[in-house]
Scaffold this active site. Structure first.
Site, mmCIF file in Angstrom:
data_model
loop_
_atom_site.group_PDB
_atom_site.id
_atom_site.type_symbol
_atom_site.label_atom_id
_atom_site.label_comp_id
_atom_site.label_asym_id
_atom_site.label_seq_id
_atom_site.Cartn_x
_atom_site.Cartn_y
_atom_site.Cartn_z
ATOM 1 N N HIS A 67 0.874 -1.398 -0.164
ATOM 2 C CA HIS A 67 -0.041 -0.004 -0.027
ATOM 3 C C HIS A 67 0.855 1.162 0.040
ATOM 4 O O HIS A 67 1.343 1.567 0.886
ATOM 5 C CB HIS A 67 -1.100 -0.287 1.141
ATOM 6 C CG HIS A 67 -1.892 0.940 1.274
ATOM 7 N ND1 HIS A 67 -3.075 1.026 1.832
ATOM 8 C CD2 HIS A 67 -1.842 2.507 0.758
ATOM 9 C CE1 HIS A 67 -3.813 2.064 1.664
ATOM 10 N NE2 HIS A 67 -3.166 2.799 1.097
ATOM 11 N N LEU A 70 2.752 6.320 -5.450
ATOM 12 C CA LEU A 70 3.614 6.866 -6.163
ATOM 13 C C LEU A 70 3.383 8.122 -6.924
ATOM 14 O O LEU A 70 4.449 8.691 -7.399
ATOM 15 C CB LEU A 70 4.268 5.906 -6.885
ATOM 16 C CG LEU A 70 4.820 4.471 -6.391
ATOM 17 C CD1 LEU A 70 5.434 3.656 -7.331
ATOM 18 C CD2 LEU A 70 5.831 4.913 -5.192
ATOM 19 N N ASP A 312 1.515 2.852 3.460
ATOM 20 C CA ASP A 312 0.581 4.060 3.193
ATOM 21 C C ASP A 312 1.316 4.994 2.951
ATOM 22 O O ASP A 312 0.904 6.536 3.099
ATOM 23 C CB ASP A 312 -0.707 4.271 4.125
ATOM 24 C CG ASP A 312 -1.870 5.069 3.353
ATOM 25 O OD1 ASP A 312 -1.806 5.435 2.301
ATOM 26 O OD2 ASP A 312 -2.721 5.411 4.097
HETATM 27 O O1 DOR Z 1 -4.057 9.814 4.463
HETATM 28 C C1 DOR Z 1 -3.948 9.347 3.456
HETATM 29 N N1 DOR Z 1 -3.516 10.043 2.003
HETATM 30 N N2 DOR Z 1 -4.954 8.468 3.370
HETATM 31 C C2 DOR Z 1 -5.694 7.894 2.243
HETATM 32 O O2 DOR Z 1 -6.327 7.086 2.202
HETATM 33 C C3 DOR Z 1 -5.068 8.474 1.104
HETATM 34 C C4 DOR Z 1 -3.528 9.020 0.958
HETATM 35 C C5 DOR Z 1 -3.466 10.145 -0.127
HETATM 36 O O3 DOR Z 1 -3.548 9.387 -1.035
HETATM 37 O O4 DOR Z 1 -2.731 11.084 0.031
#
Ligand code: DOR
Length: 429
Positions: A67, A70, A312
């Protein structure tokens, strides 16, 4: 014939239940042999290839981040495939599942082709595109999952947004069985989270920042588990952040539901205390929660309820972050700090080494259906070599990511990647 020999390191490979001193021979991009240290004595590989002395170091399968964001195509000012994968290998990651909320979103084969082509030319690590669940990520109609699978996606996700329409989620899960690819669900009832910017609790009350209740996550975890139970589909819950969410997943697994889950290094190591000073780098979605939640996440990791640690990694520029808290984008970078943060749990004796490495290698490989995540004879040689005792301080000017949005800046870390090898080539260190 040219070999790469990694000599005398402590190999930790959960897939093969190995933890001991080994020599690893790499040839033609693959693991050729894994031998007990010392067995190669007298066999002179030195003249035929390169030797890496790994004595005193840990050798693990290259980490797989299922997860991350990029940002290419469309937001190259935040990150590119090149900078993101360079940051990844500096952090010990050799494969990355790239989330689909790019611009345009990855909802058709031409975007997937673009990502794969760009990655094959500029990527330091293996890039595995994730397709969206719905067209345009609008939550209204399903993508052509067959087209995306043929193009090479490894999963489907509208991550960044929830699939609010339960009927669409039901169908996505039904098709996930036929295509044998997971649906990665960003569990958030957006009606409940509303205009919230941090966790709803004591810190939201004292700062006056608007809170999102834990239930905005848990009601959707509950819904998705019910739909996975109904369909038998392959459900993977992204970035679990709540104690009750962990409990729901634990119970579902006990009933035999086809569900897996991930947690981020930041939800394992920070609480909403980190936003008391209005630090926008600590603004993430789902938000950092309370200490009880953090404890429950660690317990969920230990007992196997949570299968994976995923970063993430969500790069944002100053334009999105150097603004008032309410207006700031959510997300923090994570590829280069993940390993040290994970190891901090090990050093505090909250998780054992093999269980920890499994969440970073074997389990994401299993969920994504990859023949990676282990140093098995014949597997692609994706390897990270780690100095568990090296100390370093997070200095954002020294990170490889194009963005600097991390609340860990200035933190003293222990454990660092010394070398990273992707498909048999040393790409870092
Ligand atoms: O904090 C987050 N940023 N949570 C997400 O689900 C998406 C991500 C993003 O794409 O910046």
């Amino acid at each position: 014939m040219s070999f790469l020999l990694i000599k005398g390191g402590r190999l930790i490979d959960p897939l093969q239940a190995v933890d001991g001193l080994y020599d690893i021979v790499v040839e033609k991009g693959r693991v050729k042999d894994v031998l007990k240290a010392g067995m190669l004595a007298g066999n002179d590989l030195k003249n035929k290839g390169k030797v890496i002395d790994a004595e005193g170091l840990w050798v693990i399968p290259g980490m797989i981040d299922m997860h991350c964001h990029l940002r290419e195509p469309g937001e190259e000012y935040k990150e590119t495939i090149k900078t993101g994968t360079t940051a990844a290998v500096a952090g010990g990651y050799t494969s990355l599942a790239a989330m689909a909320n790019t611009i345009p979103v990855n909802d058709n084969a031409s975007v997937t082709d673009f990502i794969l082509n760009k990655a094959s030319v500029e990527g330091a690590a293996n890039v595995l595109p994730v397709g969206t669940v719905t067209r345009g990520m609008k939550g209204e109609s399903l993508v052509d999952m067959g087209e995306l699978k043929d193009a090479g996606v490894v999963a489907f996700s509208d991550d960044g947004r929830a699939v609010m329409n339960s009927e669409i989620m039901r169908r996505a899960l039904e098709y996930s069985k036929a295509f044998d690819l997971p649906i990665i669900s960003h569990c958030e009832d957006t009606n409940l989270s509303g205009a919230g910017v941090i966790h709803e609790g004591y810190v939201s009350a004292v700062t006056g920042l608007k809170g999102m209740p834990s239930e905005s996550e848990t009601v959707m975890i509950g819904r998705d588990i019910a739909l996975a139970e109904l369909t038998g589909g392959r459900l993977h819950i992204a970035h679990v952040s709540t104690a009750y969410g962990v409990e729901l997943i634990r119970e579902a697994k006990a009933r035999g539901v086809n569900v897996t889950a991930e947690v981020t290094p930041h939800h394992l190591t920070l609480t909403d205390d980190a936003v008391r000073g209005f630090d926008t780098a600590a603004k993430v979605n789902p938000p950092l929660r309370g200490e009880k939640d953090r404890e429950a996440l660690i317990n969920g990791l230990e007992d196997g309820t949570i299968d994976v640690i995923a970063t993430d990694h969500a790069p944002h520029s100053l334009v999105e972050k150097d603004v008032e808290f309410d207006a700031a984008s959510s997300g923090m970078i994570g590829l280069e700090t993940s390993l040290s943060l994970c190891l901090s749990l090990l050093f505090k004796k909250r998780i054992n080494l093999s269980a920890l490495i499994e969440k970073l290698t074997k389990n994401p490989a299993r969920i994504l259906g990859l023949e990676r995540g282990a140093l098995k004879k014949g597997f692609k040689a994706d390897i990270a070599i780690i100095d568990p005792n090296a100390e370093w301080v997070v200095d954002t000017s020294k990170l490889y990511s194009k963005s600097a949005n991390t609340p860990f800046r200035g933190w003293k870390m222990r454990g660092r990647v010394v070398k990273t090898i992707v498909n048999g080539k040393v790409v870092y260190g």
